[in-house]
Scaffold this motif. Structure first.
Motif, PDB file in Angstrom:
ATOM      1  N   TYR A  61     -91.757  66.870  17.929  1.00 15.61           N
ATOM      2  CA  TYR A  61     -90.410  67.377  18.232  1.00 15.61           C
ATOM      3  C   TYR A  61     -89.429  66.288  17.833  1.00 15.61           C
ATOM      4  CZ  TYR A  61     -86.303  67.715  21.308  1.00 15.61           C
ATOM      5  OH  TYR A  61     -85.016  67.717  21.803  1.00 15.61           O
ATOM      6  N   PHE A 116     -88.069  76.295  23.118  1.00 11.71           N
ATOM      7  CA  PHE A 116     -87.205  75.648  22.127  1.00 11.71           C
ATOM      8  C   PHE A 116     -85.802  76.235  22.179  1.00 11.71           C
ATOM      9  CE2 PHE A 116     -85.761  75.175  17.619  1.00 11.71           C
ATOM     10  CZ  PHE A 116     -85.743  73.788  17.578  1.00 11.71           C
ATOM     11  N   LEU A 136     -91.185  71.699  25.934  1.00 10.54           N
ATOM     12  CA  LEU A 136     -91.995  72.155  24.803  1.00 10.54           C
ATOM     13  C   LEU A 136     -93.473  71.871  25.036  1.00 10.54           C
ATOM     14  CD1 LEU A 136     -89.624  70.949  21.948  1.00 10.54           C
ATOM     15  CD2 LEU A 136     -90.039  73.321  22.637  1.00 10.54           C
ATOM     16  N   VAL A 146     -89.381  71.648  16.000  1.00 12.64           N
ATOM     17  CA  VAL A 146     -90.674  71.422  16.638  1.00 12.64           C
ATOM     18  C   VAL A 146     -91.747  72.049  15.760  1.00 12.64           C
ATOM     19  CG1 VAL A 146     -90.450  73.499  18.101  1.00 12.64           C
ATOM     20  CG2 VAL A 146     -92.055  71.671  18.742  1.00 12.64           C
ATOM     21  N   ALA A 192     -88.333  67.651  25.381  1.00 10.93           N
ATOM     22  CA  ALA A 192     -89.691  67.485  24.873  1.00 10.93           C
ATOM     23  C   ALA A 192     -90.715  67.976  25.889  1.00 10.93           C
ATOM     24  CB  ALA A 192     -89.949  66.011  24.534  1.00 10.93           C
TER      25      ALA A 192
END
Length: 413
Positions: free
Chosen positions: A382, A19, A400, A33, A397
């Motif tokens: 997210y 992140f 993550l 997130v 995204a």
């Protein structure tokens, strides 16, 4: 350096690292997130700013001279574009679960006007799986018409399909709003925004709206375009669109361009009137916490849910199976690339990589992503106000998601 705030449970530190790296590597502006595992929150992170660098406020005005951009906070909400589709899809599935809607019934049974122009055989499941053949409008709607609650349903009811319904699939980027919204209104007598608020958001305590109330406007981040600062060399070629995809977006006569231009000119997604409209294809507003909690509730009970229904679990096992059983797969006539859909949900695949084969959820054009994975027992979300080009596999995204996968693998080793 961006001050990333929030908490992660032991073992989920890779998510925090990913992140934070998004701000340095991908030009992230403001984001959050959240990850639920087995009904409990294990990641809750946020950072950056909720307004662009110029200091614009959520209502489009200017802040006092000398004020900087407003920071993103734990309760910042965001318009999440097509992530909204995953929330909206739960409504007809829950109506089916309660015996109020037949997924194998004809749409015209509930909405007689819809049978016009060769659509008399369209099934409810076709609508959910993007097989209706109405991703475009011969006469696009203006932004004002798109949100008036009348013009959209009337237009899709009159529209002739561009392929025989049920024989192929193509992403109904904008028309999904009026197809799904009107079906729910005809079945329940309530708008889809009201039904979602009364049957999902309030019982589960979710800061999630299909139709943002005026009193919540100050919480909403203001979206704006961002460009990546840098990208890992190894990933560069993968992130470039194929020539056929790029050509489809450039061609004003392609189904791709026409589908996304069903509202012309493009609406201002920061406009309070747009945020207040109930557009289940693209206009939902939510926090990352609400979306992750929503997906966690689809697959299992939430210990702290304020609901009497199944301890906070939304989908019965049979409904969960239907939601993520493949209904459409292969070349998408709108997105051009191969896509996979269950009943209203995108499924894991090359075009939309999620956690694993059993994952189901929905991305939003520009970056946001939310999904569940029943096997891993997680709900993920997210959200971002930094809009990038792309529909299904934003690199922020994806970074993550990879970090979640790494964290889960390490815990099971």
């Amino acid at each position: 350096m961006v001050d990333v705030q929030g908490t992660v449970a032991d073992g989920f530190e890779p998510v925090r690292d990913a992140f934070a790296a998004n701000f340095a590597r991908h030009g992230e502006r403001g984001a959050a997130v959240v990850l639920y595992r087995e009904g409990e929150k294990v990641v809750d992170l946020w950072g950056g700013t909720k307004t662009p660098d110029g200091g614009e406020d959520p209502d489009g005005g200017r802040k006092a001279s000398g004020d900087g951009p407003e920071p993103w906070t734990q309760d910042t909400a965001q318009v999440v574009r097509s992530v909204t589709k995953g929330v909206a899809a739960a409504v007809p599935l829950l109506l089916h679960q309660r015996g109020q809607l037949d997924l194998d019934g004809r749409v015209s049974t509930y909405w007689p006007e819809f049978k016009a122009a060769g659509k008399e055989r369209v099934l409810v499941r076709h609508l959910l799986a993007h097989r209706t053949g109405v991703p475009v409008l011969d006469t696009p709607l203006t932004p004002a018409e798109a949100i008036d609650g009348i013009s959209g349903p009337r237009a899709v009811a009159a529209q002739q399909p561009v392929w025989e319904p049920g024989t192929a699939h193509g992403y109904h980027a904008q028309t999904y709003s009026w197809l799904l919204g009107e079906l729910v209104r005809r079945v329940t007598g309530r708008t889809i925004g009201r039904w979602t608020a009364e049957e999902i958001a309030r019982p589960l305590g979710l800061d999630l709206w299909l139709g943002l109330p005026e009193e919540q406007r100050g919480r909403v981040g203001r979206i704006a375009a961002v460009e990546a600062l840098a990208a890992p060399a190894a990933q560069g070629p993968r992130l470039r669109p194929k020539r056929s995809v790029a050509e489809a977006y450039r061609d004003p006569e392609s189904l791709t361009r026409r589908a996304f231009a069903a509202i012309t000119p493009l609406p201002d997604e920061n406009d309070p009137a747009y945020l207040a409209a109930e557009l289940p294809a693209s206009g939902g507003v939510a926090t990352a916490e609400a979306l992750a909690r929503f997906y966690a509730a689809l697959i299992g009970p939430l210990p702290s849910a304020r609901t009497a229904r199944s301890g906070g679990r939304l989908f019965a096992p049979a409904t969960l199976t239907m939601a993520r059983t493949e209904e459409s797969a292969g070349p998408d006539r709108v997105l051009v690339v191969g896509t996979r859909f269950g009943l209203g949900y995108m499924l894991h695949g090359p075009a939309c990589p999620l956690l694993g084969p059993g994952s189901f959820g929905h991305p939003g054009r520009g970056g946001s992503l939310a999904f569940a994975d029943p096997e891993a027992r997680i709900g993920f979300a997210y959200v971002t106000n930094g809009m990038r080009r792309g529909v299904t596999a934003d690199p922020r995204a994806q970074a993550l998601v990879r970090a979640v996968r790494t964290s889960l693998a390490a815990r099971e080793a």
